[in-house]
Design a protein around this motif. Structure first.
Motif, PDB file in Angstrom:
ATOM      1  N   ALA A 166       9.206  50.021 -53.124  1.00 14.96           N
ATOM      2  CA  ALA A 166       9.423  50.009 -54.574  1.00 14.96           C
ATOM      3  C   ALA A 166       9.470  51.432 -55.125  1.00 14.96           C
ATOM      4  O   ALA A 166      10.275  51.744 -56.012  1.00 14.96           O
ATOM      5  CB  ALA A 166       8.330  49.197 -55.250  1.00 14.96           C
ATOM      6  N   ALA A 167       8.608  52.299 -54.595  1.00 19.52           N
ATOM      7  CA  ALA A 167       8.596  53.699 -55.048  1.00 19.52           C
ATOM      8  C   ALA A 167       9.895  54.402 -54.695  1.00 19.52           C
ATOM      9  O   ALA A 167      10.477  55.125 -55.514  1.00 19.52           O
ATOM     10  CB  ALA A 167       7.401  54.433 -54.427  1.00 19.52           C
ATOM     11  N   CYS A 168      10.378  54.183 -53.477  1.00 11.55           N
ATOM     12  CA  CYS A 168      11.618  54.833 -53.052  1.00 11.55           C
ATOM     13  C   CYS A 168      12.807  54.346 -53.881  1.00 11.55           C
ATOM     14  O   CYS A 168      13.654  55.142 -54.296  1.00 11.55           O
ATOM     15  CB  CYS A 168      11.871  54.554 -51.571  1.00 11.55           C
ATOM     16  N   GLY A 169      12.873  53.038 -54.129  1.00  8.97           N
ATOM     17  CA  GLY A 169      13.978  52.499 -54.911  1.00  8.97           C
ATOM     18  C   GLY A 169      14.004  53.040 -56.329  1.00  8.97           C
ATOM     19  O   GLY A 169      15.050  53.476 -56.826  1.00  8.97           O
ATOM     20  N   SER A 170      12.848  53.040 -56.998  1.00 11.32           N
ATOM     21  CA  SER A 170      12.791  53.543 -58.372  1.00 11.32           C
ATOM     22  C   SER A 170      13.026  55.046 -58.433  1.00 11.32           C
ATOM     23  O   SER A 170      13.698  55.544 -59.352  1.00 11.32           O
ATOM     24  CB  SER A 170      11.430  53.201 -58.990  1.00 11.32           C
ATOM     25  N   ALA A 171      12.501  55.784 -57.451  1.00  7.06           N
ATOM     26  CA  ALA A 171      12.682  57.243 -57.439  1.00  7.06           C
ATOM     27  C   ALA A 171      14.155  57.610 -57.331  1.00  7.06           C
ATOM     28  O   ALA A 171      14.624  58.542 -58.003  1.00  7.06           O
ATOM     29  CB  ALA A 171      11.889  57.859 -56.290  1.00  7.06           C
ATOM     30  N   THR A 172      14.901  56.872 -56.522  1.00  6.29           N
ATOM     31  CA  THR A 172      16.341  57.131 -56.435  1.00  6.29           C
ATOM     32  C   THR A 172      17.045  56.764 -57.732  1.00  6.29           C
ATOM     33  O   THR A 172      17.934  57.480 -58.198  1.00  6.29           O
ATOM     34  CB  THR A 172      16.957  56.361 -55.245  1.00  6.29           C
TER      35      THR A 172
END
Length: 307
Positions: free
Chosen positions: A276-282
């Motif tokens: 979830a962190a990687c998706g939102s960060a992108t």
């Protein structure tokens, strides 16, 4: 080892200008050339997380050479199958004042039977303890069963796989027990030809994918966050606050965070948190997210057990 397959990679030529006027000469404010492809995005996030991966796929011609040079700047490990035809170029035009993005995507190279067999021969080295992430469109003359054929091949060798696709192509892979599948809530509704009006509806239909063979189901819901559904429980990740700059690659980033973390920990909850962190960060970045942004966003995501 994690292997990512981008069967039809591209050079993404991104043009930014204030306004696009059809039929006229338009001049850009700036432009950038990026290595494109869903599997490439996965490998780039894994690299940011300091996890090894090998990018596989078909590349060819002068554009293929340029594509590989772009990847070297990102320090990615690759083992591409060389083909005679040129790697495609995708043009993305971002008109900032109109808040519009126009995309023109190339069809990709024609892949011969010999070239395809060379690629399949590479699959023989993939086995126990490996996971293969397959995603993105297929080049010309490649059968729609391409990813399914690979899944069958590597499963016999004891490897896990992830396939990021939708519709019948996704359903066909479920009996082979993919490590994780990631439809969004609209794609999940389309799979079962129904409306999903509540969060519980989404969870119930995600469980149907588990019943058909998936090991884990991630469901992205844009501004409503994301769900992880396992055979035992369902969990929700909130959507962190931030300005969405770029939705391209967010889903790939989520898969990368989940798979990379699961390979290290075998903990689906922590894998969900990192995904979830990687998706939102992108989504909050102009390009694929860097580690500093991922770490920042990670702190603002909470995982809640729903059932």
């Amino acid at each position: 080892m994690i292997y990512t397959i981008t069967a039809n990679p591209s050079i993404d030529y991104v043009l930014r200008l204030k306004e696009l006027v059809p039929g006229e000469i338009n001049r850009t404010n700036n432009d950038v050339k990026l290595p494109g492809g869903k599997g490439i995005n996965v490998s780039r996030i894994l690299n940011e997380l300091q996890l090894d991966s090998t990018a596989l796929g078909f590349v060819g011609g002068a554009t293929g050479s340029s594509f590989e040079q772009l990847l070297k700047k990102h320090h990615l490990q690759t083992d591409f199958t060389q083909v005679a035809d040129d790697t495609r170029i995708n043009v993305k035009i971002n008109a900032t004042e109109q808040k519009q993005e126009t995309e023109i995507n190339g069809g990709g190279p024609v892949i011969t039977d010999t070239e395809k067999q060379k690629f399949f021969d590479q699959m023989k080295k993939i086995g126990q303890g490996d996971v293969v992430v397959m995603s993105g469109s297929l080049p010309q003359k490649v059968e729609t069963s391409f990813y399914l054929d690979i899944a069958k091949m590597i499963q016999k060798n004891g490897a896990d796989f992830v396939i990021d696709t939708t519709g019948q192509a996704l359903l066909d892979t479920l009996p082979l027990h993919p490590l994780v599948v990631k439809p969004n809530n609209h794609e999940l509704a389309d799979l079962f030809k129904t409306d999903l009006d509540t969060e519980q509806d989404i969870i119930d239909h995600a469980r149907k994918l588990l019943e058909q063979g998936a090991k884990h189901v991630l469901v992205s819901m844009a501004g409503d966050g994301a769900l992880l559904v396992t055979k035992d429980h369902a969990y929700k990740a909130n959507a962190p606050k931030g300005t969405v700059v770029n939705s391209v690659g967010a889903g790939d980033s989520m898969i990368a965070g989940f798979v990379g973390t699961f390979m290290k920990t075998e903990d689906p909850i922590e894998s969900f948190h990192q995904g979830a962190a990687c998706g939102s960060a992108t989504a909050f970045s102009q390009d694929i997210a860097v580690k500093e942004k991922i770490d920042e966003v990670y702190q603002s995501i909470n995982i809640t057990k729903l059932s």
